[in-house]
Design a protein around this motif. Structure first.
Motif: not given
Length: 385
Positions: A319, A322, A341, A359, A362, A367, A369
């Motif tokens: 995370y 991204w 993921g 993204c 978290s 992370a 998505w």
């Protein structure tokens, strides 16, 4: 009538038999190899001959080693003997062409009894070129070594099994000492003819005709084949370099790689499109079916294109890298591809479709998505290189 006959009787005595001293040489000629080593010894025998009879005779031996009729040196037997074996020394008298054998009655070698000449037959050396012009003493040439004097138009070869050199240029040594020089001169007319022929047939801009070295490579179709046996291919002063071990560089070193395949980029790297091919795309897992989106901080990707069927694409869980970024995946293959993921469930990108992800947050270190949209069964336009 009376006939009277007169008979005369003359007594003739037989002459005394001819007596002389004879020398036998075996073999008749001395054989020497190109290193001045005598093959077999010269075997000498002194005989006192009286008519048809012959007997061994003890004499004092003396040998004169000569070149063109001039003495190079002498050798004496240690005492009187009827037979003697002799070897020429290998470290001198390399240009000797004959040996004069003498037999004496006395140790002072004053009363000569007999004399004989034995020729020396030499093995020709293997010619070997020496680069450059004549090198004066203390440089020594070996038997068969030669050089080309371009100014005088002669090839000079050292024809002496004992390494050495003259105290003056071979051109003058041959002219002043034709009988004793160890140099053999050959006028360069045949070589000049070959050189002129090469000059006509070979482009002098590409090949040095004098040294027969390639200066540049060129070809009608620009295609070259062959193996690089040593060294490297250097283009434009090192701006492009290909080494024998597989390493090299491009763009004046801005892109370089090791023989193991590690690549370094010293300039900026822009990725407008990433094409995924099974089996050749970096990051494919061992089973060849999962492609992982990079999660390293020095890699940026805002979209990728899948051109051949993959089972799954794993999104990065990093995370910190991204977070807040979006990713568009174009699937231009016919089969659907699963996108997931850190775990299940996932979502499928249909064949000839695309998906847009972001993204967004978290959970712990993972992370999350979000799917912003999926397009399926439509014509897709994506950036091209």
């Amino acid at each position: 009538m009376m006939v009277t006959a007169v008979l005369s009787v003359v007594a003739v005595s037989e002459p005394d038999p001819v007596e002389y001293v004879d020398i036998e040489c075996q073999p008749a000629a001395i054989s020497v190899d190109c290193n001045n080593v005598q093959m077999v010894p010269l075997k000498l025998k002194a005989l006192h001959r009286s008519g048809a009879d012959a007997a061994l005779l003890d004499v004092f031996w003396r040998l004169h080693v000569q070149s063109a009729g001039k003495d190079l040196g002498t050798a004496d037997s240690p005492g009187a003997s009827s037979e003697w074996e002799y070897y020429l020394p290998s470290d001198k008298w390399g240009n000797a062409d004959s040996v004069i054998v003498e037999a004496y009655r006395d140790s002072a070698r004053e009363t000569l009894l007999a004399q004989k000449r034995a020729s020396i037959v030499r093995q020709n050396p293997s010619p070997f070129p020496v680069e450059g012009d004549w090198k004066p003493l203390p440089f020594k040439y070996k038997n068969g070594e030669y050089f080309l004097d371009k100014e005088k138009g002669f090839v000079f070869m050292w024809m002496n099994p004992v390494a050495g050199n003259s105290d003056k240029h071979p051109f003058f040594d041959v002219a002043q000492n034709p009988d004793t020089t160890s140099w053999k001169s050959i006028q360069e007319y045949p070589l000049l003819g070959t050189q002129l022929l090469l000059a006509r047939k070979i482009d002098a801009d590409l090949i040095d005709v004098d040294k027969l070295k390639v200066k540049h490579l060129d070809g009608a179709d620009g295609t070259f084949t062959g193996d690089l046996k040593s060294g490297s291919v250097n283009i434009a002063g090192g701006k492009t370099l290909l080494n024998k071990d597989g390493s090299g560089k491009l763009a004046n070193g801005a892109v370089s790689w090791t023989k193991e395949g590690d690549v370094d980029f010293s300039g900026k790297v822009h990725l407008n499109k990433v094409t995924i091919e099974r089996g050749v795309t970096p990051g494919i897992s061992q089973n060849g079916q999962i492609w992982k989106v990079p999660d390293t901080a020095d890699t940026f990707m805002d979209h990728m294109v899948i051109t051949s069927a993959l089972s799954q694409v794993a999104l990065s869980s990093n995370y910190d890298f991204w977070g807040g970024r979006s990713l568009t995946i174009f699937n231009v293959s016919d089969g659907k591809v699963k996108i997931f993921g850190s775990g299940e469930p996932g979502i499928y990108v249909p064949g000839n479709g695309c998906i847009h992800l972001e993204c967004i947050s978290s959970t712990g270190a993972l992370a999350i998505w979000g799917v912003l949209g999926i397009i399926e069964n439509t014509f897709i336009a994506f950036p091209v290189p």
